[in-house]
Scaffold this motif. Structure first.
Motif, PDB file in Angstrom:
ATOM      1  N   LEU A  28      31.926  34.850  38.845  1.00  0.00           N
ATOM      2  CA  LEU A  28      32.353  33.593  39.182  1.00  0.00           C
ATOM      3  C   LEU A  28      31.433  32.938  37.986  1.00  0.00           C
ATOM      4  CD1 LEU A  28      32.584  32.868  43.057  1.00  0.00           C
ATOM      5  CD2 LEU A  28      34.284  32.381  41.362  1.00  0.00           C
ATOM      6  N   PHE A  29      32.162  31.817  37.358  1.00  0.00           N
ATOM      7  CA  PHE A  29      31.543  31.128  36.196  1.00  0.00           C
ATOM      8  C   PHE A  29      31.153  29.649  36.967  1.00  0.00           C
ATOM      9  CE2 PHE A  29      31.660  28.213  32.669  1.00  0.00           C
ATOM     10  CZ  PHE A  29      30.702  28.893  31.855  1.00  0.00           C
ATOM     11  N   GLN A  30      29.995  29.539  36.989  1.00  0.00           N
ATOM     12  CA  GLN A  30      29.237  28.021  37.311  1.00  0.00           C
ATOM     13  C   GLN A  30      29.889  27.837  38.779  1.00  0.00           C
ATOM     14  OE1 GLN A  30      30.333  24.939  34.447  1.00  0.00           O
ATOM     15  NE2 GLN A  30      28.639  25.653  33.104  1.00  0.00           N
ATOM     16  N   ASN A  31      29.699  28.830  39.636  1.00  0.00           N
ATOM     17  CA  ASN A  31      30.006  28.757  41.127  1.00  0.00           C
ATOM     18  C   ASN A  31      29.194  29.535  41.840  1.00  0.00           C
ATOM     19  OD1 ASN A  31      31.175  28.709  43.606  1.00  0.00           O
ATOM     20  ND2 ASN A  31      33.259  28.873  42.877  1.00  0.00           N
ATOM     21  N   ASN A  32      28.003  29.177  42.514  1.00  0.00           N
ATOM     22  CA  ASN A  32      27.256  30.377  43.178  1.00  0.00           C
ATOM     23  C   ASN A  32      27.389  30.052  44.698  1.00  0.00           C
ATOM     24  OD1 ASN A  32      25.855  28.118  43.171  1.00  0.00           O
ATOM     25  ND2 ASN A  32      24.078  28.929  42.138  1.00  0.00           N
ATOM     26  N   LYS A  33      28.580  29.240  44.991  1.00  0.00           N
ATOM     27  CA  LYS A  33      28.601  28.870  46.587  1.00  0.00           C
ATOM     28  C   LYS A  33      29.436  30.062  47.020  1.00  0.00           C
ATOM     29  CE  LYS A  33      28.734  23.877  45.502  1.00  0.00           C
ATOM     30  NZ  LYS A  33      29.590  22.874  45.525  1.00  0.00           N
TER      31      LYS A  33
ATOM     32  N   PHE B 128      29.360  39.467  39.974  1.00  0.00           N
ATOM     33  CA  PHE B 128      28.468  38.683  39.155  1.00  0.00           C
ATOM     34  C   PHE B 128      28.784  37.249  39.117  1.00  0.00           C
ATOM     35  CE2 PHE B 128      30.059  42.787  37.057  1.00  0.00           C
ATOM     36  CZ  PHE B 128      29.115  43.458  37.015  1.00  0.00           C
ATOM     37  N   TYR B 129      27.430  36.609  38.640  1.00  0.00           N
ATOM     38  CA  TYR B 129      27.632  35.039  38.892  1.00  0.00           C
ATOM     39  C   TYR B 129      26.902  34.626  37.549  1.00  0.00           C
ATOM     40  CZ  TYR B 129      28.619  35.605  43.691  1.00  0.00           C
ATOM     41  OH  TYR B 129      28.911  35.955  44.914  1.00  0.00           O
ATOM     42  N   LEU B 130      27.495  33.470  36.855  1.00  0.00           N
ATOM     43  CA  LEU B 130      27.211  33.247  35.577  1.00  0.00           C
ATOM     44  C   LEU B 130      26.769  31.723  35.586  1.00  0.00           C
ATOM     45  CD1 LEU B 130      29.315  35.244  33.010  1.00  0.00           C
ATOM     46  CD2 LEU B 130      26.931  35.795  33.715  1.00  0.00           C
ATOM     47  N   ASN B 131      25.781  31.212  35.151  1.00  0.00           N
ATOM     48  CA  ASN B 131      25.530  29.603  34.915  1.00  0.00           C
ATOM     49  C   ASN B 131      26.206  29.356  33.561  1.00  0.00           C
ATOM     50  OD1 ASN B 131      24.864  28.935  37.453  1.00  0.00           O
ATOM     51  ND2 ASN B 131      22.735  29.719  36.962  1.00  0.00           N
ATOM     52  N   ASP B 132      25.924  29.969  32.546  1.00  0.00           N
ATOM     53  CA  ASP B 132      26.456  30.064  31.379  1.00  0.00           C
ATOM     54  C   ASP B 132      26.727  31.445  30.552  1.00  0.00           C
ATOM     55  OD1 ASP B 132      24.290  30.831  29.511  1.00  0.00           O
ATOM     56  OD2 ASP B 132      23.157  29.544  31.049  1.00  0.00           O
ATOM     57  N   TYR B 133      27.370  31.390  29.587  1.00  0.00           N
ATOM     58  CA  TYR B 133      27.948  32.604  28.820  1.00  0.00           C
ATOM     59  C   TYR B 133      26.904  33.315  28.237  1.00  0.00           C
ATOM     60  CZ  TYR B 133      32.479  31.974  30.559  1.00  0.00           C
ATOM     61  OH  TYR B 133      33.625  31.772  31.500  1.00  0.00           O
ATOM     62  N   GLY B 134      25.661  32.797  28.019  1.00  0.00           N
ATOM     63  CA  GLY B 134      24.627  33.409  27.455  1.00  0.00           C
ATOM     64  C   GLY B 134      23.985  34.557  28.374  1.00  0.00           C
ATOM     65  N   GLU B 135      24.130  34.204  29.742  1.00  0.00           N
ATOM     66  CA  GLU B 135      23.753  35.290  30.776  1.00  0.00           C
ATOM     67  C   GLU B 135      24.755  36.447  30.651  1.00  0.00           C
ATOM     68  OE1 GLU B 135      21.807  31.985  34.134  1.00  0.00           O
ATOM     69  OE2 GLU B 135      23.945  32.804  34.159  1.00  0.00           O
ATOM     70  N   PHE B 136      25.750  36.624  30.011  1.00  0.00           N
ATOM     71  CA  PHE B 136      26.838  37.569  30.018  1.00  0.00           C
ATOM     72  C   PHE B 136      26.218  38.708  29.707  1.00  0.00           C
ATOM     73  CE2 PHE B 136      30.192  40.160  28.230  1.00  0.00           C
ATOM     74  CZ  PHE B 136      31.030  40.163  29.370  1.00  0.00           C
ATOM     75  N   TRP B 137      25.252  39.040  28.645  1.00  0.00           N
ATOM     76  CA  TRP B 137      24.881  40.122  28.197  1.00  0.00           C
ATOM     77  C   TRP B 137      23.954  40.805  29.316  1.00  0.00           C
ATOM     78  CZ3 TRP B 137      28.301  40.679  24.712  1.00  0.00           C
ATOM     79  CH2 TRP B 137      28.839  39.331  24.187  1.00  0.00           C
TER      80      TRP B 137
END
Length: 198
Positions: free
Chosen positions: A170-175, A181-190
């Motif tokens: 889920l991208f920009q959704n931690n609810k 996996f949960y990402l706030n931005d794509y820099g965290e993907f790695w």
């Protein structure tokens, strides 16, 4: 397509690859100009789904037509890709899209950014598959491309992945607690995604 050892990724479009919700929020405000509606409220309802927002605001047939007409006029440069997402597309061995958006609108935006080359297939809202969270379109793409990961911004994007035992993000959704996996931005993907798959 890249010939590296990247993943095969199924992407949602709106709110996942492209930051389109701010544009759609403005369109809703324009269509509902006679009501004093809060922009934040509109955004949150669109984030659930467009169908939910349409029902929530009880858009008439005439308002739906007006919205569709305004949407047609949006220049592709207003649909901005999320920062860092192109690097993920380049890393992936294969990318496909499943979206409720019309195919011509998706292709127009991808063409503007020169991103058509990143996608093997696009399953769009006018391709005859049932709407998400029905798993039929995902099943079709999984059988054809052997999907490793589904990335979306709403629960309805990842419910079909869960049903098919495909890892989800889920991208920009931690609810939600449905995703792997949960990402706030794509820099965290790695660090959050790639390291888990390796």
């Amino acid at each position: 397509m890249n010939n590296n050892k990247g993943l095969t990724i199924l992407w949602d479009f709106d709110g996942t690859l492209f930051d389109t919700y701010p544009v759609y929020t403005k369109l809703f405000k324009k269509v509902l100009a006679d009501r004093n509606i809060d922009e934040k409220d509109v955004y949150q309802n669109i984030k659930i789904s467009f169908r939910h927002a349409n029902n929530y605001y009880n858009l008439s047939e005439e308002q739906l037509k007006e919205f569709a007409s305004l949407e047609e006029e949006i220049p592709p440069q207003e649909m901005m890709p999320f920062s860092g997402v192109e690097k993920v597309l380049q890393y992936a061995n294969n990318n496909v899209i499943m979206t409720h958006k019309l195919g011509k609108d998706v292709r127009k935006i991808l063409r503007y950014y020169g991103w058509e080359k990143y996608f093997s297939e696009i399953v769009a809202g006018d391709d005859g598959f049932p709407r998400k969270p029905n798993k039929e379109s995902y099943e079709y793409l999984h059988e054809k491309y052997n999907i490793d990961l589904v990335i979306g911004d709403r629960e309805l994007d990842i419910i079909p992945a869960k049903e098919l035992n495909i890892k989800s993000c889920l991208f920009q959704n931690n609810k939600s607690n449905l995703a792997d996996f949960y990402l706030n931005d794509y820099g965290e993907f790695w660090t959050k995604v790639v390291e888990e798959f390796n």
